[in-house]
Design a protein around this motif. Structure first.
Motif, PDB file in Angstrom:
ATOM      1  N   LEU A 730      -7.592  -8.262   8.236  1.00 16.80           N
ATOM      2  CA  LEU A 730      -6.500  -7.315   8.037  1.00 16.80           C
ATOM      3  C   LEU A 730      -6.604  -6.639   6.681  1.00 16.80           C
ATOM      4  O   LEU A 730      -6.516  -5.410   6.570  1.00 16.80           O
ATOM      5  CB  LEU A 730      -5.162  -8.047   8.172  1.00 16.80           C
ATOM      6  CG  LEU A 730      -3.903  -7.219   7.900  1.00 16.80           C
ATOM      7  CD1 LEU A 730      -3.698  -6.202   9.002  1.00 16.80           C
ATOM      8  CD2 LEU A 730      -2.687  -8.128   7.769  1.00 16.80           C
ATOM      9  N   PHE A 731      -6.807  -7.406   5.622  1.00 11.77           N
ATOM     10  CA  PHE A 731      -6.846  -6.845   4.279  1.00 11.77           C
ATOM     11  C   PHE A 731      -8.046  -5.917   4.079  1.00 11.77           C
ATOM     12  O   PHE A 731      -7.970  -4.939   3.341  1.00 11.77           O
ATOM     13  CB  PHE A 731      -6.867  -7.970   3.239  1.00 11.77           C
ATOM     14  CG  PHE A 731      -5.496  -8.306   2.721  1.00 11.77           C
ATOM     15  CD1 PHE A 731      -5.149  -8.034   1.402  1.00 11.77           C
ATOM     16  CD2 PHE A 731      -4.544  -8.870   3.544  1.00 11.77           C
ATOM     17  CE1 PHE A 731      -3.888  -8.318   0.927  1.00 11.77           C
ATOM     18  CE2 PHE A 731      -3.285  -9.162   3.089  1.00 11.77           C
ATOM     19  CZ  PHE A 731      -2.943  -8.890   1.776  1.00 11.77           C
ATOM     20  N   LYS A 732      -9.158  -6.229   4.719  1.00 12.36           N
ATOM     21  CA  LYS A 732     -10.335  -5.378   4.570  1.00 12.36           C
ATOM     22  C   LYS A 732     -10.221  -4.106   5.403  1.00 12.36           C
ATOM     23  O   LYS A 732     -10.629  -3.033   4.976  1.00 12.36           O
ATOM     24  CB  LYS A 732     -11.590  -6.148   4.979  1.00 12.36           C
ATOM     25  CG  LYS A 732     -11.954  -7.283   4.030  1.00 12.36           C
ATOM     26  CD  LYS A 732     -13.195  -8.008   4.514  1.00 12.36           C
ATOM     27  CE  LYS A 732     -13.565  -9.149   3.588  1.00 12.36           C
ATOM     28  NZ  LYS A 732     -14.753  -9.898   4.052  1.00 12.36           N
ATOM     29  N   THR A 733      -9.655  -4.204   6.592  1.00 12.16           N
ATOM     30  CA  THR A 733      -9.618  -3.072   7.521  1.00 12.16           C
ATOM     31  C   THR A 733      -8.635  -1.999   7.081  1.00 12.16           C
ATOM     32  O   THR A 733      -8.952  -0.802   7.142  1.00 12.16           O
ATOM     33  CB  THR A 733      -9.250  -3.566   8.931  1.00 12.16           C
ATOM     34  OG1 THR A 733     -10.220  -4.521   9.345  1.00 12.16           O
ATOM     35  CG2 THR A 733      -9.212  -2.408   9.906  1.00 12.16           C
ATOM     36  N   ILE A 734      -7.461  -2.411   6.630  1.00 12.59           N
ATOM     37  CA  ILE A 734      -6.435  -1.431   6.272  1.00 12.59           C
ATOM     38  C   ILE A 734      -6.922  -0.515   5.159  1.00 12.59           C
ATOM     39  O   ILE A 734      -6.642   0.686   5.155  1.00 12.59           O
ATOM     40  CB  ILE A 734      -5.133  -2.153   5.875  1.00 12.59           C
ATOM     41  CG1 ILE A 734      -4.524  -2.831   7.097  1.00 12.59           C
ATOM     42  CG2 ILE A 734      -4.133  -1.185   5.277  1.00 12.59           C
ATOM     43  CD1 ILE A 734      -3.249  -3.576   6.828  1.00 12.59           C
ATOM     44  N   ARG A 735      -7.645  -1.057   4.216  1.00  9.91           N
ATOM     45  CA  ARG A 735      -8.134  -0.251   3.093  1.00  9.91           C
ATOM     46  C   ARG A 735      -9.007   0.904   3.574  1.00  9.91           C
ATOM     47  O   ARG A 735      -8.979   1.994   3.002  1.00  9.91           O
ATOM     48  CB  ARG A 735      -8.923  -1.151   2.143  1.00  9.91           C
ATOM     49  CG  ARG A 735      -9.540  -0.412   0.963  1.00  9.91           C
ATOM     50  CD  ARG A 735     -10.422  -1.336   0.142  1.00  9.91           C
ATOM     51  NE  ARG A 735     -11.536  -1.840   0.915  1.00  9.91           N
ATOM     52  CZ  ARG A 735     -12.660  -1.174   1.119  1.00  9.91           C
ATOM     53  NH1 ARG A 735     -12.812   0.051   0.629  1.00  9.91           N
ATOM     54  NH2 ARG A 735     -13.643  -1.699   1.821  1.00  9.91           N
ATOM     55  N   LYS A 736      -9.761   0.673   4.631  1.00  9.70           N
ATOM     56  CA  LYS A 736     -10.678   1.697   5.128  1.00  9.70           C
ATOM     57  C   LYS A 736      -9.973   2.785   5.926  1.00  9.70           C
ATOM     58  O   LYS A 736     -10.590   3.788   6.278  1.00  9.70           O
ATOM     59  CB  LYS A 736     -11.758   1.044   5.994  1.00  9.70           C
ATOM     60  CG  LYS A 736     -12.597   0.018   5.254  1.00  9.70           C
ATOM     61  CD  LYS A 736     -13.547  -0.692   6.187  1.00  9.70           C
ATOM     62  CE  LYS A 736     -14.336  -1.765   5.466  1.00  9.70           C
ATOM     63  NZ  LYS A 736     -15.233  -2.521   6.369  1.00  9.70           N
ATOM     64  N   HIS A 737      -8.714   2.585   6.235  1.00 13.43           N
ATOM     65  CA  HIS A 737      -7.968   3.551   7.052  1.00 13.43           C
ATOM     66  C   HIS A 737      -6.771   4.112   6.291  1.00 13.43           C
ATOM     67  O   HIS A 737      -5.742   4.413   6.906  1.00 13.43           O
ATOM     68  CB  HIS A 737      -7.507   2.892   8.348  1.00 13.43           C
ATOM     69  CG  HIS A 737      -8.627   2.467   9.255  1.00 13.43           C
ATOM     70  ND1 HIS A 737      -9.206   3.305  10.182  1.00 13.43           N
ATOM     71  CD2 HIS A 737      -9.303   1.290   9.341  1.00 13.43           C
ATOM     72  CE1 HIS A 737     -10.168   2.662  10.826  1.00 13.43           C
ATOM     73  NE2 HIS A 737     -10.241   1.440  10.341  1.00 13.43           N
ATOM     74  N   PHE A 738      -6.912   4.267   4.978  1.00 15.20           N
ATOM     75  CA  PHE A 738      -5.853   4.831   4.147  1.00 15.20           C
ATOM     76  C   PHE A 738      -4.574   4.005   4.294  1.00 15.20           C
ATOM     77  O   PHE A 738      -3.472   4.545   4.409  1.00 15.20           O
ATOM     78  CB  PHE A 738      -5.596   6.284   4.521  1.00 15.20           C
ATOM     79  CG  PHE A 738      -4.898   7.082   3.446  1.00 15.20           C
ATOM     80  CD1 PHE A 738      -4.857   6.644   2.131  1.00 15.20           C
ATOM     81  CD2 PHE A 738      -4.276   8.290   3.749  1.00 15.20           C
ATOM     82  CE1 PHE A 738      -4.216   7.375   1.155  1.00 15.20           C
ATOM     83  CE2 PHE A 738      -3.636   9.034   2.787  1.00 15.20           C
ATOM     84  CZ  PHE A 738      -3.614   8.572   1.473  1.00 15.20           C
ATOM     85  N   GLY A 739      -4.770   2.685   4.293  1.00 15.89           N
ATOM     86  CA  GLY A 739      -3.633   1.797   4.451  1.00 15.89           C
ATOM     87  C   GLY A 739      -3.401   0.945   3.219  1.00 15.89           C
ATOM     88  O   GLY A 739      -4.294   0.749   2.395  1.00 15.89           O
ATOM     89  N   GLU A 740      -2.175   0.426   3.101  1.00 17.13           N
ATOM     90  CA  GLU A 740      -1.797  -0.406   1.959  1.00 17.13           C
ATOM     91  C   GLU A 740      -1.031  -1.628   2.444  1.00 17.13           C
ATOM     92  O   GLU A 740       0.129  -1.508   2.835  1.00 17.13           O
ATOM     93  CB  GLU A 740      -0.928   0.385   0.972  1.00 17.13           C
ATOM     94  CG  GLU A 740      -1.585   1.632   0.434  1.00 17.13           C
ATOM     95  CD  GLU A 740      -0.754   2.287  -0.666  1.00 17.13           C
ATOM     96  OE1 GLU A 740       0.082   1.590  -1.270  1.00 17.13           O
ATOM     97  OE2 GLU A 740      -0.937   3.488  -0.897  1.00 17.13           O
ATOM     98  N   PRO A 741      -1.652  -2.794   2.446  1.00 13.85           N
ATOM     99  CA  PRO A 741      -0.906  -4.010   2.776  1.00 13.85           C
ATOM    100  C   PRO A 741      -0.188  -4.540   1.538  1.00 13.85           C
ATOM    101  O   PRO A 741      -0.737  -4.538   0.431  1.00 13.85           O
ATOM    102  CB  PRO A 741      -1.998  -4.975   3.235  1.00 13.85           C
ATOM    103  CG  PRO A 741      -3.208  -4.534   2.482  1.00 13.85           C
ATOM    104  CD  PRO A 741      -3.089  -3.051   2.277  1.00 13.85           C
ATOM    105  N   ILE A 742       1.043  -4.984   1.711  1.00 11.62           N
ATOM    106  CA  ILE A 742       1.836  -5.545   0.619  1.00 11.62           C
ATOM    107  C   ILE A 742       2.342  -6.915   1.061  1.00 11.62           C
ATOM    108  O   ILE A 742       3.009  -7.026   2.097  1.00 11.62           O
ATOM    109  CB  ILE A 742       3.033  -4.650   0.254  1.00 11.62           C
ATOM    110  CG1 ILE A 742       2.564  -3.223  -0.049  1.00 11.62           C
ATOM    111  CG2 ILE A 742       3.798  -5.221  -0.923  1.00 11.62           C
ATOM    112  CD1 ILE A 742       3.702  -2.239  -0.264  1.00 11.62           C
ATOM    113  N   VAL A 743       2.017  -7.924   0.297  1.00 11.75           N
ATOM    114  CA  VAL A 743       2.479  -9.276   0.595  1.00 11.75           C
ATOM    115  C   VAL A 743       3.447  -9.704  -0.498  1.00 11.75           C
ATOM    116  O   VAL A 743       3.151  -9.570  -1.688  1.00 11.75           O
ATOM    117  CB  VAL A 743       1.302 -10.270   0.688  1.00 11.75           C
ATOM    118  CG1 VAL A 743       1.814 -11.700   0.787  1.00 11.75           C
ATOM    119  CG2 VAL A 743       0.446  -9.933   1.902  1.00 11.75           C
ATOM    120  N   VAL A 744       4.607 -10.206  -0.094  1.00 10.36           N
ATOM    121  CA  VAL A 744       5.660 -10.601  -1.029  1.00 10.36           C
ATOM    122  C   VAL A 744       5.916 -12.093  -0.876  1.00 10.36           C
ATOM    123  O   VAL A 744       6.084 -12.591   0.240  1.00 10.36           O
ATOM    124  CB  VAL A 744       6.968  -9.826  -0.751  1.00 10.36           C
ATOM    125  CG1 VAL A 744       8.040 -10.213  -1.761  1.00 10.36           C
ATOM    126  CG2 VAL A 744       6.715  -8.329  -0.775  1.00 10.36           C
TER     127      VAL A 744
END
Length: 866
Positions: A730-744
């Motif tokens: 998940l963390f690797k894939t989102i970066r390649k699709h103009f995505g930003e994961p945020i974990v709190v």
């Protein structure tokens, strides 16, 4: 670094003693005669030179002091080849510097920056003058009401409109004096005499050589990567001179008078100097400890003269002068001075002490190859309100006391010192107002920092300057990647309950939403319901009466699903099948892969979990028997038995059999509130993973659109051993699709106890956001190591909320970008934004009731804030 020990006046002692003695004699004589001291001294000196800039409104002085037009006595001839040319033949090149932001440098960085200045000064030959002028002017933030704003954005503009702050500009002027240009004293200045331009200045080689030296000087500073440099040319030089003469950016002319101190138009000025070794601090350095932000866990460094700069909250200029000496001639003079003091040592203890100081100075000068300079530093502060003059004096006196210096208000020599600070006229500073020292010590008194700067990026959020709360635009995503500071947009947020974590996250998401981002959130505390309602988003909350239903098996069109889809379904099946403590083998992984392959090859009218389960009972069971798969490799009967509750008629039969998926593609703000099932061992991890799988489907279809997924405490459910690969994916894939994961996350123990957090989430998050960790101060070393924080960043984190303005309501946040860039900001918002973000139950209920009464969130918030 001892300042007073090495800053020996030596040869200037005699001149200073002579001048001070003469002044005292003249004062006593005039007092005996019953005359005004200042007035008569100026009459005696200025009548002879026929030069004075007076106050036209002072009729009493007009009768005794002749008036002069400023243009007639201005020491500058003009601008030639983008250089200031003085009437005495001095030529000056001016630069505007962009310094590091205050509270952002470590002790080592301060030392490195200081050494860059020392190296640069060493390049300057004899006769060069360095004049650094730092402007600090109080301004008010102006809200932008021209462009279209959302409800909350407009509220923020109104809230911060006219917020006072201290603006800072830094100018560096390098001056070359003609070879035969003599130093001036307090008795002589271009303020009081005519001008003769030496022929040397007219030689083109003179300017060309000068430009070469200046270029080398600037190159050394630029290579340090601490400072940005822009050369001032043409109109920029004229504007700088005019600005100093007016002490203002406007063009309103005013009289300049020295009859009662310094008056520039309506501005009352106070001049404080550091020109005598008796007034200097006992020790100096590149930095000092800032006690307000210091803790038992570490000291907080700031620049040594920051109290005279950004921390001095009034309009002022901090002038810094370095005159480069002829080392050989100066040392020769000191040797002669040493012999004289030696011969007189038996007559006075002071002479013996002076000889020892000179000897120590000479030993270091020769052994360490030190550069000897003459230095002078002063603070020129002003106010338009005459009643505030005493307040200005108190502020400056306190600031000088913070660096352990003695405050000296300049009186008699103030006009000449003020005049010498005109850009391009630094060589006119009276020599008796300087002290001799090494460049290492002198550079300690150079200001090294500026205030916080806003990003020019269109993406980001509004945070506040730590000192004043001035609103800043901060980009945490695109600009850091473009500049090579970060390699991804992933964010990790850590903060205990009540620290402002959810409040900040609301602010972050709202800002990105208004800039076009698609946002999906998995929440467990109802922290985002108010914001979701305000922006018109989807808010899903699981309950027995209204259950969330998904269909992860459905795909658009025919054929096989993509690799991402298959991995997501396999992760889901493993979550349903295995306990956390049960290992998932390679053979079981292969069996599930084969099952999905065969299932999607078969023509099935409607794909769902029910149809997949029926496929397993029939076709796949037959295939397993034909392939003679051993039970220890894949226990199909156990697999079917465990998954039976999700098949029709089972306890959770609606969970994975939705007739259609939720519309995540077109809705830009979606919140899944899973508080009611957060402790359910089956539903919570299953629902969480399905939501993330749907988000991955979203990022595949939306090209060129920013997509954000925020996972609050839900990360605990997906951070199990069987799902570790899914998290990494998940963390690797989102970066390649103009995505930003945020974990709190909330507790430090969560980080320490979870391998997936330590090795995946933290390692792959270049942006780390932390809130008040004071209660974990004693165990923060371990967290520092896990998060990869430097000692500087540790000091910044532990300084959070240590010296907040008691008159304003806000909390501070630490933001780290990459390994080197980190700052602490205020999270201060308008009352309207506060009510939209608040997580306090009483305030949330108040907003909800108002919304029901008035029929909408915006109207409700507006009614509560008016």
């Amino acid at each position: 670094m001892p300042a007073a020990t090495f800053c020996v006046l030596l040869s200037s002692w005699c001149a200073a003693y002579y001048l001070s003695g003469l002044r005292a004699f003249v004062r006593r004589l005039l007092v005996c005669l019953g005359l005004s001291v200042k007035q008569q001294i100026w009459e005696a000196w200025l009548d002879e030179k026929n030069g004075f800039v007076g106050n036209a409104e002072n009729s009493a002085m007009q009768s005794t002091i002749p008036m002069k037009n400023l243009q007639d006595i201005l020491p500058l001839y003009g601008v030639e080849q983008d250089m200031l040319l003085s009437k005495m033949g001095d030529i000056t090149i001016c630069y505007q510097l962009e310094l590091p932001e205050i509270f952002t440098m470590s002790s080592a960085e301060y030392e490195a920056f200081h050494q860059s200045w020392v190296k640069a000064v060493k390049l300057l030959p004899e006769g060069y003058v360095l004049h650094k002028q730092d402007w600090y002017v109080q301004k008010n933030y102006g809200g932008d009401f021209e462009k279209e704003h959302s409800f909350l954005s407009l509220a923020s503009e109104r809230f911060f409109h006219e917020r006072p702050y201290l603006a800072h500009q830094c100018y560096l002027m390098l001056t070359l004096r003609p070879r035969n240009r003599k130093f001036v004293t307090s008795f002589g200045s271009t303020l009081l005499r005519g001008h003769i331009v030496p022929e040397e200045t007219l030689d083109p080689a003179f300017a060309k050589t000068f430009e070469g030296v200046c270029s080398q000087f600037i190159r050394v500073l630029s290579d340090s990567e601490f400072v940005g440099v822009k050369r001032l040319t043409g109109d920029g030089l004229i504007q700088l001179v005019n600005r100093y003469l007016l002490l203002s950016d406007d063009s309103v002319m005013g009289d300049l008078a020295f009859d009662r101190g310094i008056r520039v138009g309506e501005k009352h000025c106070e001049l404080f100097t550091l020109a005598n070794t008796d007034d200097l601090p006992g020790y100096c350095g590149a930095r000092m400890d800032y006690e307000k932000y210091g803790t038992d866990g570490g000291k907080f460094p700031i620049g040594f003269v920051s109290p005279l700069g950004q921390l001095l909250s009034c309009d002022h200029i901090y002038n810094q002068y370095l005159f480069v000496e002829d080392n050989a001639a100066f040392i020769k003079g000191l040797e002669a001075k040493k012999k004289r003091l030696q011969s007189l040592a038996t007559y006075a203890r002071e002479n013996a002490y002076g000889r020892e100081a000179v000897d120590q100075f000479l030993n270091e000068a020769v052994a360490e190859q030190r550069t000897i300079v003459r230095a002078h530093f002063n603070v020129l502060a002003w106010t338009d309100d005459g009643a505030r003059v005493q307040e200005i004096r108190n502020l400056c006196t306190a600031a000088l006391a913070q660096i352990d210096a003695t405050a000296k208000i300049e009186t008699v020599g103030a006009p000449q010192i003020y005049w010498a600070a005109i850009p391009g006229n630094a060589a006119d500073l009276p020599i008796n107002e300087t002290f001799a020292t090494f460049s290492h010590q002198a550079c300690c008194f150079l200001n090294l920092e500026t205030n916080y700067q806003s990003s020019q990026s269109p993406i980001g959020l509004r945070l506040g300057d730590r000192l004043s709360g001035r609103p800043l635009h901060v980009d945490l995503s695109d600009e850091p990647m473009e500049r090579g500071i970060t390699s991804n947009r992933n964010k990790f947020i850590l903060g205990p309950s009540g620290s402002g974590k959810s409040f900040f996250t609301n602010h972050l998401l709202r800002s990105y939403y208004e800039q076009g981002a698609h946002i999906v959130m998995v929440d467990v505390g109802h922290s985002y319901k108010g914001l979701c309602t305000l922006v018109g988003g989807y808010y899903f909350s699981y309950s027995e009466d209204e259950r969330i239903s998904f269909n992860p098996f459905r795909i658009d069109g025919e054929g096989q699903p993509g690799t991402e889809k298959k991995e997501s379904i396999k992760t889901l099946l493993v979550t349903l099948w295995k306990k956390d403590s049960v290992e998932f083998s390679r053979s079981e992984y292969v069996a599930l892969s084969n099952a999905l392959q065969l299932y999607y090859e078969k023509e099935i009218p409607f794909r769902s979990f029910d149809s997949f389960y029926e496929f397993l009972l029939t076709d796949f069971t037959k295939a397993v028997k034909e392939d003679r798969v051993k039970e220890q490799d894949f226990d199909l009967s156990n697999f079917l038995y465990v998954l039976r509750p999700y098949y029709k008629g089972g306890e959770y039969d609606c969970l994975l059999n939705a007739a259609e998926n939720l519309d995540l593609l077109n809705k830009r703000f979606i919140v899944f509130e899973l508080d009611t099932i957060k402790d359910h061992p089956i539903l919570f991890p299953v629902v969480t993973i399905i939501i993330m799988e749907m988000f991955i489907s979203k990022i595949r279809q939306l090209k060129g659109v920013r997509k954000m997924i925020l996972i609050e405490e839900a990360w605990k459910a997906i951070a199990k051993a069987g799902m570790a690969e899914y998290i990494r994916y998940l963390f690797k894939t989102i970066r390649k699709h103009f995505g930003e994961p945020i974990v709190v996350t909330q507790e430090i123990e969560d980080i320490i106890s979870s391998e997936i957090v330590k090795k995946t989430i933290i390692a792959m998050s270049d942006c780390k956001i932390l809130f008040d960790q004071s209660k974990y101060q004693q165990q923060f070393d371990e967290v520092q190591q896990l998060l990869g924080l430097t000692d500087k960043q540790k000091a910044q984190v532990l300084s959070l909320n240590k010296a907040n303005d008691p008159l304003r309501k806000y909390k501070e946040v630490f933001i780290s970008l990459g390994s080197r860039h980190s700052k602490v900001y205020r999270v201060e918002v308008s009352p309207e934004e506060y009510l939209a973000y608040t997580t306090e139950e009483k305030e949330k209920l108040q907003v909800t009731m108002a919304a029901e009464k008035y029929g909408g969130m915006e109207v409700a918030i507006a009614s509560l804030t008016n």
